[in-house]
Design a protein around this motif. Structure first.
Motif, short mmCIF file in Angstrom:
data_model
loop_
_atom_site.label_atom_id
_atom_site.label_comp_id
_atom_site.label_asym_id
_atom_site.label_seq_id
_atom_site.Cartn_x
_atom_site.Cartn_y
_atom_site.Cartn_z
N GLU A 52 15.19 16.69 18.56
CA GLU A 52 13.98 16.00 18.12
C GLU A 52 13.66 16.44 16.70
O GLU A 52 13.60 17.65 16.42
N VAL A 53 13.47 15.46 15.84
CA VAL A 53 13.20 15.75 14.43
C VAL A 53 11.86 15.14 14.05
O VAL A 53 11.59 13.97 14.35
N ILE A 76 10.43 18.81 7.20
CA ILE A 76 11.24 18.45 8.36
C ILE A 76 11.15 19.58 9.38
O ILE A 76 11.28 20.76 9.04
N ILE A 77 10.90 19.21 10.63
CA ILE A 77 10.94 20.16 11.74
C ILE A 77 11.96 19.67 12.74
O ILE A 77 11.95 18.50 13.12
N GLN A 78 12.85 20.55 13.20
CA GLN A 78 13.83 20.16 14.21
C GLN A 78 13.65 21.02 15.45
O GLN A 78 13.51 22.23 15.37
N ARG A 79 13.62 20.35 16.60
CA ARG A 79 13.49 21.04 17.88
C ARG A 79 14.55 20.51 18.84
O ARG A 79 14.97 19.36 18.75
N ALA A 80 14.93 21.33 19.78
CA ALA A 80 15.87 20.89 20.81
C ALA A 80 15.17 19.87 21.71
O ALA A 80 14.00 20.01 22.05
N THR A 133 0.84 -1.19 0.00
CA THR A 133 0.00 0.00 0.00
C THR A 133 0.88 1.25 0.00
O THR A 133 2.08 1.19 0.32
N TYR A 134 0.29 2.37 -0.35
CA TYR A 134 1.02 3.64 -0.42
C TYR A 134 0.40 4.64 0.56
O TYR A 134 -0.82 4.72 0.69
N SER A 135 1.27 5.39 1.23
CA SER A 135 0.79 6.39 2.18
C SER A 135 1.88 7.43 2.39
O SER A 135 3.05 7.24 2.02
N ARG A 136 1.48 8.55 2.99
CA ARG A 136 2.46 9.48 3.54
C ARG A 136 2.68 9.12 5.00
O ARG A 136 1.83 8.50 5.63
N TYR A 137 3.82 9.50 5.54
CA TYR A 137 4.16 9.13 6.91
C TYR A 137 4.61 10.32 7.73
O TYR A 137 5.28 11.23 7.22
N PHE A 138 4.23 10.27 8.99
CA PHE A 138 4.70 11.21 10.01
C PHE A 138 5.59 10.41 10.95
O PHE A 138 5.21 9.33 11.40
N MET A 139 6.79 10.92 11.22
CA MET A 139 7.63 10.22 12.20
C MET A 139 8.34 11.24 13.08
O MET A 139 8.65 12.35 12.66
N ARG A 140 8.54 10.83 14.32
CA ARG A 140 9.22 11.68 15.30
C ARG A 140 10.42 10.89 15.82
O ARG A 140 10.28 9.77 16.30
#
Length: 431
Positions: A393-394, A381-385, A347-354
């Motif tokens: 944390e990305v 992409i979001i990067q946080r301390a 299957t095909y999807s978009r993904y969110f990962m932390r």
């Protein structure tokens, strides 16, 4: 067949069984003008006669002997509300084989043995109806089989478990962590003492199997459905989803693609603008897409004594009309196709990962290189301390990708020293 009294037997007198009894009592004066017949509960099968006696007008209707029901030629309809596989399966088959119509709310049974039961109903030319098996009081089985029969359905998806929706609503609106929201759901009676079937997605998985079978006219059983629960969802995941304009819901999804049927249950990010995002607390909603109707949504109470009883009594009334018009078994099994069910890896999807990664130059470049190696395109992409020293944390959102390729990329990435922890990995609903 001009029957003025249609006699039924009720198997099980718990929450839903009691609700059915109450609804039939309320409808007593309306049955003749509505149906042309009166439905009468002749027997109620219970374990504890003394306990059940307080809930009925005439304790003589109570029995703990199944033979009194199956061997009674006056009983036209059996209403199975025991739940589980056995003895429900044996009782239903015996009733069908005896020429009795059956109404059930038993999703566990239908998701595994639906074909066997529908085949038995066809052989004996009787009705086997199960509207209450999916989404409680929300009409969806009959609309798919009748009102929407002029469509080729492309997708049926939605929120089909009230317990998990209540938990995720509390996590979203009140910032609760999963364990606290589950405790509240248990305290308020939304969650069972053992909530495994709900929070692990099993209950929703059974409903997806039934919906896919009905919508796509091809048999899908419980084992065909890929399932993930909500136990790993955190308040932080929900916070990030909100920042991205999304909510997290446990979605049951069935799609009819050129390569085969996709059937899965998992927590997913869904745009806050989608109608399902506003379905909160213990409410359910099913969203359908067909080539003629386009999009339609069915919304309401997905469980509970009277909502579920509403669906059961609706089936009873349908059978009563069929008996009256001598046209029983009009619509039986509608699975006349044999479509393949795709593996989740295809299957095909978009993904969110932390992820928690080393806080040093070059880590993001290393991550994107690994993704590129397996054909995973990064959309955001979001990067946080992070709290831990020398870590960051990305949060990554991908473009649509084949699941098998994405999982291979994640295995590669997880094995690298620069990645300290994969905190979350969720699918994103939509294109």
């Amino acid at each position: 067949m001009d029957k003025k009294i249609i006699r039924a037997a009720l198997l099980g007198f718990g929450t839903v069984g009691t609700g059915v009894y109450k609804v039939l009592q309320k409808q007593k004066e309306d049955m003749i003008p509505k149906l042309g017949s009166q439905i009468e509960i002749k027997k109620i099968l219970v374990r504890n006669l003394e306990k059940a006696a307080a809930k009925v007008e005439d304790p003589a209707v109570l029995t703990n002997n199944w033979d009194e029901i199956v061997n009674d030629p006056e009983i036209d309809i059996v209403i199975e509300l025991i739940g589980g596989i056995e003895p429900a399966r044996s009782y239903i088959l015996a009733a069908l084989n005896a020429g009795k119509h059956v109404v059930t709310a038993n999703k566990d049974l239908i998701a595994v043995y639906g074909k066997e039961l529908l085949d038995a109903a066809e052989v004996h030319h009787v009705d086997f109806l199960f509207e209450a098996a999916v989404a409680g009081g929300i009409p969806i089985i009959r609309p798919l089989k009748e009102c929407l029969a002029g469509n080729h359905m492309a997708e049926v998806m939605g929120i089909v478990n009230g317990t998990t929706n209540f938990i995720l609503t509390k996590m979203t609106q009140d910032g609760m962590e999963f364990k606290d929201a589950l405790a509240l759901a248990t305290e308020l009676g939304y969650a069972e003492a053992d909530p495994t079937a709900d929070i692990e997605g099993l209950d929703a998985g059974r409903k997806v199997a039934i919906l896919a079978s009905v919508a796509f006219n091809s048999r899908v059983v419980f084992d065909d459905v890929y399932i993930e629960g909500i136990t790993k969802i955190t308040a932080k995941d929900i916070k990030y989803a909100k920042e991205m304009g999304c909510d997290i819901k446990l979605l049951g999804v069935a799609k009819n693609t050129e390569e085969g049927i996709e059937a899965y249950v998992c927590p997913m990010l869904i745009p806050s603008s989608h109608p399902l995002a506003s379905v909160n607390d213990s409410y359910n909603a099913v969203f359908v897409n067909g080539d003629a109707v386009e999009n339609a949504m069915f919304y309401g109470r997905g469980a509970g004594e009277l909502p579920t009883a509403s669906a059961v009594v609706g089936d009873l009334f349908d059978i009563a009309r069929n008996i009256k018009a001598n046209c029983c078994a009009r619509i039986g099994c509608t699975c006349y196709k044999e479509l393949p069910v795709k593996k989740m890896a295809d299957t095909y999807s978009r993904y969110f990962m932390r992820l928690i990664v080393e806080d040093r130059c070059g880590v993001l470049a290393e991550m994107t290189a690994v993704f590129a190696k397996y054909g995973v395109s990064v959309a955001q992409i979001i990067q946080r301390a992070a709290r831990a020293e020398e870590s960051a944390e990305v949060v990554v959102i991908t473009a649509k990708v084949r699941e098998g390729d994405f999982r291979t990329a994640m295995e590669d990435l997880s094995g690298r020293s620069s990645v300290r922890k994969v905190s979350s990995m969720l699918r994103v609903y939509g294109e």
